[in-house]
Motif scaffolding. Structure first.
Motif, PDB file in Angstrom:
ATOM      1  N   GLN A   1      90.968 -41.179   3.614  1.00 42.71           N
ATOM      2  CA  GLN A   1      91.399 -42.109   4.845  1.00 42.71           C
ATOM      3  C   GLN A   1      90.525 -41.641   6.294  1.00 42.71           C
ATOM      4  N   ASN A   2      90.530 -42.653   6.929  1.00 39.15           N
ATOM      5  CA  ASN A   2      89.512 -42.702   7.789  1.00 39.15           C
ATOM      6  C   ASN A   2      90.373 -41.945   9.431  1.00 39.15           C
ATOM      7  N   ASN A   3      91.576 -42.288   9.242  1.00 40.02           N
ATOM      8  CA  ASN A   3      92.691 -41.619  10.031  1.00 40.02           C
ATOM      9  C   ASN A   3      93.105 -40.355   9.838  1.00 40.02           C
ATOM     10  N   PRO A   4      92.626 -39.308  10.795  1.00 39.52           N
ATOM     11  CA  PRO A   4      93.147 -38.013  10.147  1.00 39.52           C
ATOM     12  C   PRO A   4      94.482 -37.953  10.438  1.00 39.52           C
ATOM     13  N   ASN A   5      95.284 -38.629  11.239  1.00 36.78           N
ATOM     14  CA  ASN A   5      96.581 -38.553  11.622  1.00 36.78           C
ATOM     15  C   ASN A   5      97.465 -39.100  10.576  1.00 36.78           C
ATOM     16  N   ALA A   6      96.917 -39.877   9.654  1.00 37.33           N
ATOM     17  CA  ALA A   6      97.621 -40.680   8.718  1.00 37.33           C
ATOM     18  C   ALA A   6      97.830 -39.747   7.316  1.00 37.33           C
ATOM     19  N   VAL A   7      97.141 -38.593   7.579  1.00 37.87           N
ATOM     20  CA  VAL A   7      97.342 -37.558   6.340  1.00 37.87           C
ATOM     21  C   VAL A   7      98.682 -36.749   6.288  1.00 37.87           C
ATOM     22  N   PRO A   8      99.772 -36.899   5.543  1.00 38.48           N
ATOM     23  CA  PRO A   8     100.790 -35.931   5.742  1.00 38.48           C
ATOM     24  C   PRO A   8     100.395 -34.443   5.847  1.00 38.48           C
ATOM     25  N   ALA A   9     101.133 -34.001   6.709  1.00 40.01           N
ATOM     26  CA  ALA A   9     100.901 -32.583   7.020  1.00 40.01           C
ATOM     27  C   ALA A   9     100.830 -31.593   5.576  1.00 40.01           C
ATOM     28  N   GLU A  10     101.605 -32.008   4.622  1.00 41.58           N
ATOM     29  CA  GLU A  10     101.377 -31.019   3.568  1.00 41.58           C
ATOM     30  C   GLU A  10     100.382 -31.373   2.732  1.00 41.58           C
ATOM     31  N   LYS A  11      99.478 -32.506   2.918  1.00 40.70           N
ATOM     32  CA  LYS A  11      98.283 -32.764   2.471  1.00 40.70           C
ATOM     33  C   LYS A  11      97.166 -32.620   3.159  1.00 40.70           C
ATOM     34  N   ARG A  12      97.085 -31.934   4.249  1.00 37.74           N
ATOM     35  CA  ARG A  12      96.055 -31.756   5.173  1.00 37.74           C
ATOM     36  C   ARG A  12      95.266 -30.289   4.552  1.00 37.74           C
ATOM     37  N   VAL A  13      93.986 -30.316   5.052  1.00 37.17           N
ATOM     38  CA  VAL A  13      93.311 -28.805   5.058  1.00 37.17           C
ATOM     39  C   VAL A  13      94.151 -27.805   6.023  1.00 37.17           C
ATOM     40  N   LYS A  14      94.219 -26.882   5.301  1.00 34.11           N
ATOM     41  CA  LYS A  14      94.915 -25.731   6.105  1.00 34.11           C
ATOM     42  C   LYS A  14      93.920 -24.625   6.455  1.00 34.11           C
ATOM     43  N   ILE A  15      94.267 -23.991   7.600  1.00 34.52           N
ATOM     44  CA  ILE A  15      93.374 -23.008   8.270  1.00 34.52           C
ATOM     45  C   ILE A  15      93.919 -21.606   7.592  1.00 34.52           C
ATOM     46  N   LEU A  16      93.221 -20.888   7.022  1.00 34.05           N
ATOM     47  CA  LEU A  16      93.787 -19.503   6.537  1.00 34.05           C
ATOM     48  C   LEU A  16      93.000 -18.270   7.429  1.00 34.05           C
ATOM     49  N   HIS A  17      91.737 -18.673   7.721  1.00 35.95           N
ATOM     50  CA  HIS A  17      90.995 -17.744   8.515  1.00 35.95           C
ATOM     51  C   HIS A  17      90.189 -18.559   9.661  1.00 35.95           C
ATOM     52  N   GLN A  18      90.128 -17.920  10.677  1.00 29.39           N
ATOM     53  CA  GLN A  18      89.104 -18.779  11.907  1.00 29.39           C
ATOM     54  C   GLN A  18      88.685 -17.519  12.842  1.00 29.39           C
ATOM     55  N   ASP A  19      87.171 -17.269  12.653  1.00 31.07           N
ATOM     56  CA  ASP A  19      86.444 -16.229  13.431  1.00 31.07           C
ATOM     57  C   ASP A  19      86.967 -16.630  14.898  1.00 31.07           C
ATOM     58  N   ALA A  20      86.947 -15.776  15.823  1.00 30.51           N
ATOM     59  CA  ALA A  20      87.124 -15.635  17.131  1.00 30.51           C
ATOM     60  C   ALA A  20      86.217 -16.707  17.950  1.00 30.51           C
ATOM     61  N   ASP A  21      85.231 -16.844  17.314  1.00 27.50           N
ATOM     62  CA  ASP A  21      83.689 -17.535  18.134  1.00 27.50           C
ATOM     63  C   ASP A  21      83.605 -18.840  17.340  1.00 27.50           C
ATOM     64  N   VAL A  22      84.449 -19.147  16.580  1.00 29.23           N
ATOM     65  CA  VAL A  22      84.463 -20.512  15.686  1.00 29.23           C
ATOM     66  C   VAL A  22      85.524 -21.498  16.398  1.00 29.23           C
ATOM     67  N   ARG A  23      85.151 -22.937  16.472  1.00 25.73           N
ATOM     68  CA  ARG A  23      86.085 -23.973  17.037  1.00 25.73           C
ATOM     69  C   ARG A  23      86.407 -24.862  15.802  1.00 25.73           C
ATOM     70  N   VAL A  24      87.656 -24.800  15.698  1.00 25.72           N
ATOM     71  CA  VAL A  24      88.221 -25.485  14.377  1.00 25.72           C
ATOM     72  C   VAL A  24      88.992 -26.715  14.698  1.00 25.72           C
ATOM     73  N   GLY A  25      88.796 -27.907  14.065  1.00 26.58           N
ATOM     74  CA  GLY A  25      89.721 -29.272  14.289  1.00 26.58           C
ATOM     75  C   GLY A  25      89.577 -29.858  13.231  1.00 26.58           C
ATOM     76  N   ARG A  26      90.265 -31.293  13.303  1.00 23.41           N
ATOM     77  CA  ARG A  26      90.349 -32.229  12.346  1.00 23.41           C
ATOM     78  C   ARG A  26      89.401 -33.287  12.715  1.00 23.41           C
TER      79      ARG A  26
END
Length: 288
Positions: free
Chosen positions: A99-124
């Motif tokens: 899907q082109n709209n990231p907000n259209a993906v149900p929360a339970e089907k989205r990528v989950k963040i399990l680890h994020q380094d302090a120097d790394v920016r994360v988003g959808r």
């Protein structure tokens, strides 16, 4: 961002009925990019399903709007970008839908963040599929070799993809991020690298982009390490032929596109093969 999909036997087929992953945008939009962007060029590595994908890249020529993608697989990719105004980043992305709209993906089907380094920016992200992306600001240098590793851990209906980047100055691996995505528990598959011009402003076609890729390995799901000694040279649908691919040493391939590049080494869709070496060993310092 460029969505990926599997392309089976045909234009970008690999030997041994392997499957290569190439950018969907390359196939759809490439024909319309003549004179606007450099042609995207790829290396597709035939190898078994795995749990670890290791590869190295040395960038020889770059320009603003360049992506040197080092470790790609059927659910994501990982590499080095020159964005512009001197800004450079390490990018690691994983998809969760078409899907082109990231907000259209149900929360339970989205990528989950399990680890994020302090120097790394994360988003959808969205626009060409959707998923999770991460950025690590890193002023990489022309002529220096950089090391990337992806590790996949199936966990029920999902797979956890961890991205590791080696910091040459401190001689240590940095665990950038781990994304979990719905995958039916699949391991790594469809290994590839590419060079892309995402500036697409016509002037960008006059600048050559060149990088070596090599010393690659895949650890199979049974724990066997396989060296990546073969690669299929392919391009997107952009018809220009100022592209090239080949090998620069017994352990490295190269890709080149744009500027005064000439296709003098390997015809499109041909296989490039490095010499076998029984003494070749995977790196001993990879993250456990």
């Amino acid at each position: 961002m460029t969505k990926t999909k599997s392309v089976s036997l045909g234009l970008t087929a690999l030997i041994l009925a392997a499957t290569i992953v190439v950018p969907v945008g390359d196939v759809v939009a490439g024909k319309n990019l003549e004179g606007i962007a450099c042609r995207s060029v790829h290396l597709g590595y035939p190898a078994p399903e795995g749990r670890t994908f290791y590869n190295e890249a040395t960038i020889r020529k770059s320009a603003p709007g360049s992506y040197f993608m080092v470790c790609g697989w059927n659910r994501g990719y990982f590499g080095l970008q020159e964005i512009g105004n001197g800004k450079k980043v390490v990018l690691f992305s994983v998809w969760d839908s078409g899907q082109n709209n990231p907000n259209a993906v149900p929360a339970e089907k989205r990528v989950k963040i399990l680890h994020q380094d302090a120097d790394v920016r994360v988003g959808r992200f969205g626009g060409e599929g959707s998923g999770g992306q991460s950025f690590f600001d890193f002023d990489w240098k022309i002529g220096e070799t950089y090391r990337c590793m992806v590790r996949a851990t199936p966990n029920g209906p999902r797979t956890e993809y961890a991205g590791y980047f080696y910091l040459p100055k401190t001689k240590e691996w940095k665990h950038l991020v781990t994304f979990s995505t719905l995958s039916k528990g699949q391991p790594l598959r469809g290994y590839y690298s590419f060079v892309e011009d995402f500036k697409r402003n016509r002037v960008s076609t006059t600048h050559a982009r060149v990088a070596d890729f090599g010393s690659g390995w895949v650890e199979t799901t049974t724990g066997e390490w396989i060296p990546l000694l073969k690669a299929r040279f392919t391009g997107d649908a952009n018809p220009v032929m100022n592209i090239n691919g080949g090998k620069t040493s017994p352990t490295t391939f190269f890709l080149a596109t744009g500027g005064e590049t000439k296709n003098v080494d390997t015809p499109l869709r041909e296989m490039i093969e490095l010499p076998a070496d029984q003494n070749r060993k995977p790196p001993e310092d990879l993250p456990k």
